[in-house]
Write a protein that holds these residues in place. Structure first.
Motif, PDB file in Angstrom:
ATOM      1  N   SER A 145       0.857  -1.184   0.000  1.00  0.00           N
ATOM      2  CA  SER A 145       0.000   0.000   0.000  1.00  0.00           C
ATOM      3  C   SER A 145       0.893   1.234   0.000  1.00  0.00           C
ATOM      4  O   SER A 145       1.958   1.226  -0.614  1.00  0.00           O
ATOM      5  CB  SER A 145      -0.958  -0.019   1.193  1.00  0.00           C
ATOM      6  OG  SER A 145      -1.850   1.082   1.140  1.00  0.00           O
ATOM      7  N   SER A 146       0.511   2.273   0.686  1.00  0.00           N
ATOM      8  CA  SER A 146       1.295   3.510   0.679  1.00  0.00           C
ATOM      9  C   SER A 146       0.835   4.429   1.794  1.00  0.00           C
ATOM     10  O   SER A 146      -0.330   4.370   2.227  1.00  0.00           O
ATOM     11  CB  SER A 146       1.119   4.219  -0.676  1.00  0.00           C
ATOM     12  OG  SER A 146       1.673   5.512  -0.650  1.00  0.00           O
ATOM     13  N   ILE A 174      -0.637  -6.153   4.888  1.00  0.00           N
ATOM     14  CA  ILE A 174      -0.490  -4.895   4.160  1.00  0.00           C
ATOM     15  C   ILE A 174       0.721  -4.164   4.717  1.00  0.00           C
ATOM     16  O   ILE A 174       0.879  -4.048   5.938  1.00  0.00           O
ATOM     17  CB  ILE A 174      -1.738  -4.005   4.325  1.00  0.00           C
ATOM     18  CG1 ILE A 174      -2.967  -4.678   3.704  1.00  0.00           C
ATOM     19  CG2 ILE A 174      -1.518  -2.625   3.705  1.00  0.00           C
ATOM     20  CD1 ILE A 174      -4.286  -3.996   4.056  1.00  0.00           C
ATOM     21  N   PHE A 175       1.583  -3.670   3.816  1.00  0.00           N
ATOM     22  CA  PHE A 175       2.666  -2.798   4.275  1.00  0.00           C
ATOM     23  C   PHE A 175       2.566  -1.454   3.560  1.00  0.00           C
ATOM     24  O   PHE A 175       2.189  -1.378   2.393  1.00  0.00           O
ATOM     25  CB  PHE A 175       4.047  -3.431   4.075  1.00  0.00           C
ATOM     26  CG  PHE A 175       4.462  -3.654   2.648  1.00  0.00           C
ATOM     27  CD1 PHE A 175       5.236  -2.714   1.973  1.00  0.00           C
ATOM     28  CD2 PHE A 175       4.115  -4.827   1.986  1.00  0.00           C
ATOM     29  CE1 PHE A 175       5.645  -2.927   0.662  1.00  0.00           C
ATOM     30  CE2 PHE A 175       4.521  -5.049   0.676  1.00  0.00           C
ATOM     31  CZ  PHE A 175       5.281  -4.100   0.010  1.00  0.00           C
ATOM     32  N   ARG A 176       2.874  -0.395   4.293  1.00  0.00           N
ATOM     33  CA  ARG A 176       2.853   0.956   3.736  1.00  0.00           C
ATOM     34  C   ARG A 176       4.271   1.519   3.735  1.00  0.00           C
ATOM     35  O   ARG A 176       4.807   1.882   4.783  1.00  0.00           O
ATOM     36  CB  ARG A 176       1.929   1.862   4.546  1.00  0.00           C
ATOM     37  CG  ARG A 176       0.458   1.438   4.540  1.00  0.00           C
ATOM     38  CD  ARG A 176      -0.424   2.497   5.172  1.00  0.00           C
ATOM     39  NE  ARG A 176      -1.790   2.002   5.358  1.00  0.00           N
ATOM     40  CZ  ARG A 176      -2.475   2.098   6.492  1.00  0.00           C
ATOM     41  NH1 ARG A 176      -1.912   2.672   7.559  1.00  0.00           N
ATOM     42  NH2 ARG A 176      -3.698   1.635   6.564  1.00  0.00           N
ATOM     43  N   GLY A 229      -3.146   7.455  -4.068  1.00  0.00           N
ATOM     44  CA  GLY A 229      -3.628   7.178  -2.718  1.00  0.00           C
ATOM     45  C   GLY A 229      -4.993   6.518  -2.732  1.00  0.00           C
ATOM     46  O   GLY A 229      -5.270   5.600  -1.952  1.00  0.00           O
ATOM     47  N   GLY A 230      -5.859   6.981  -3.646  1.00  0.00           N
ATOM     48  CA  GLY A 230      -7.180   6.381  -3.763  1.00  0.00           C
ATOM     49  C   GLY A 230      -7.111   4.924  -4.179  1.00  0.00           C
ATOM     50  O   GLY A 230      -7.835   4.063  -3.657  1.00  0.00           O
ATOM     51  N   SER A 231      -6.228   4.617  -5.124  1.00  0.00           N
ATOM     52  CA  SER A 231      -6.100   3.232  -5.573  1.00  0.00           C
ATOM     53  C   SER A 231      -5.595   2.331  -4.451  1.00  0.00           C
ATOM     54  O   SER A 231      -5.986   1.164  -4.344  1.00  0.00           O
ATOM     55  CB  SER A 231      -5.170   3.142  -6.789  1.00  0.00           C
ATOM     56  OG  SER A 231      -3.812   3.312  -6.419  1.00  0.00           O
ATOM     57  N   LYS A 232      -4.721   2.871  -3.603  1.00  0.00           N
ATOM     58  CA  LYS A 232      -4.190   2.082  -2.491  1.00  0.00           C
ATOM     59  C   LYS A 232      -5.234   1.910  -1.388  1.00  0.00           C
ATOM     60  O   LYS A 232      -5.339   0.837  -0.781  1.00  0.00           O
ATOM     61  CB  LYS A 232      -2.923   2.741  -1.937  1.00  0.00           C
ATOM     62  CG  LYS A 232      -1.742   2.671  -2.887  1.00  0.00           C
ATOM     63  CD  LYS A 232      -1.388   1.245  -3.259  1.00  0.00           C
ATOM     64  CE  LYS A 232      -0.146   1.138  -4.114  1.00  0.00           C
ATOM     65  NZ  LYS A 232       0.163  -0.259  -4.494  1.00  0.00           N
ATOM     66  N   LEU A 233      -6.006   2.946  -1.138  1.00  0.00           N
ATOM     67  CA  LEU A 233      -7.092   2.846  -0.164  1.00  0.00           C
ATOM     68  C   LEU A 233      -8.078   1.757  -0.595  1.00  0.00           C
ATOM     69  O   LEU A 233      -8.468   0.893   0.201  1.00  0.00           O
ATOM     70  CB  LEU A 233      -7.777   4.207  -0.034  1.00  0.00           C
ATOM     71  CG  LEU A 233      -8.826   4.413   1.050  1.00  0.00           C
ATOM     72  CD1 LEU A 233      -9.000   5.910   1.313  1.00  0.00           C
ATOM     73  CD2 LEU A 233     -10.173   3.814   0.697  1.00  0.00           C
TER      74      LEU A 233
END
Length: 327
Positions: A120-121, A175-177, A152-156
């Protein structure tokens, strides 16, 4: 680390290739999926004989199903990153992010793969309510009309998909950010390479005295940068020891202002900048630094300070500036 059969999507990218190299070093069976839209198989030239490289678009669920057949774990890193892409190609950023996540999840479902790790991010929570920022902060997109938030939206969305898709299949879903991972050959669209190359250009045109150098904002905004070697250490620890249905921040707690970062880059060149403040692009975050205590409790301990890291990355970009895309 337990020896397993891994499928790594986005495996020719900056982070992906470093992960693949580590997995191979530790004796794992590794398949790599990438279409080199942003990555390059040249990054894996030293381990090509030890991996299976599959040219594949992660948005193609059938191709992903075939590529992942027989694997025990999917490490899903494929995405279109880079701030320039967020603003200039938000439709493609979203398409790869969301449909690529579906392709990877569908492949896991069809092949009965019970472990799935999602990259993720920090962009998924955008402007944090508390700094250093723990994993449980709300995920927010402040303005859906701003293309800045396409990534950010795609990762959310991807985090929500992992939490709810194949819910009964996965025995280990993680999940890792990442938080501002940097190092040699990280690409050309990120802040550190861009600052380094702009500094080189400005220095060349101002051979004496202070070097005029524009930055976005006044330079008081902060980030926390983690070297790729430390980051991969943290990622491997998470894959091995992380708990099912958990999120982990990977970065450092060493917060630095952009002004200080620019001064450190110029110090590497042996020059002094005259910093010129300009306006910030709409949607930028003024402060970001992760709370990494959750991963530290599993044994994570980053070692590379920013001064050593700048020496590492600046030398690579100065030596390879001729490789920078012109279009």
């Amino acid at each position: 680390m337990t020896k397993r059969k891994y499928l790594v999507t986005g495996g020719t990218g900056f982070i992906g290739s470093a992960l693949v190299r580590r997995l191979v070093k530790e004796g794992n069976d590794v398949r790599v999926v990438d279409n080199d839209l942003r990555g390059s198989s040249a990054r894996l030239s030293d381990v090509l004989s030890s991996i299976t490289l599959i040219p594949c678009d992660v948005r193609d669920a059938d191709a992903m199903t075939e590529a992942s057949r027989g694997c025990e774990s999917i490490l899903h890193l494929a995405a279109l990153n880079g701030t320039e892409n967020f603003y200039n190609r938000p439709d493609l950023v979203l398409d790869i992010g969301v449909r690529g996540m579906y392709g990877a999840l569908e492949a896991a479902k069809r092949n009965g793969i019970t472990e799935f790790v999602l990259a993720s991010s920090s962009e998924a929570y955008q402007t944090p309510p508390v700094v250093p920022t723990p994993e449980e902060v709300p995920l927010t997109i402040p303005d859906p009309w701003n293309p800045r938030y396409s990534y950010g939206g795609s990762k959310l969305i991807s985090e929500i998909m992992l939490a709810n898709y194949n819910r009964d299949l996965f025995k280990k879903a993680l999940i890792f950010r990442p938080h501002n991972v940097y190092g040699p050959d990280m690409g050309w669209e990120h802040v550190l390479p861009q600052l380094i190359l702009r500094a080189q250009t400005q220095i060349a045109s101002h051979p004496t005295g202070k070097v005029p150098f524009e930055i976005q904002g006044d330079g008081s905004q902060t980030r926390s940068f983690v070297h790729i070697d430390d980051f991969i250490d943290g990622l491997i620890i998470m894959v091995e020891k992380g708990q099912h249905r958990n999120v982990y921040h990977i970065g450092t707690r060493d917060e630095i202002t952009i002004r200080t970062l620019v001064e450190a880059i110029f110090n590497w060149f042996g020059r002094e900048p005259e910093i010129i403040a300009t306006s910030l692009p709409e949607g930028g975050t003024l402060r970001r630094c992760p709370d990494t205590s959750k991963l530290e409790a599993l044994g994570y301990a980053p070692k590379t300070d920013i001064a050593k890291g700048i020496d590492h990355i600046a030398q690579w970009y100065v030596d390879n500036a001729h490789l920078r895309p012109t279009a």
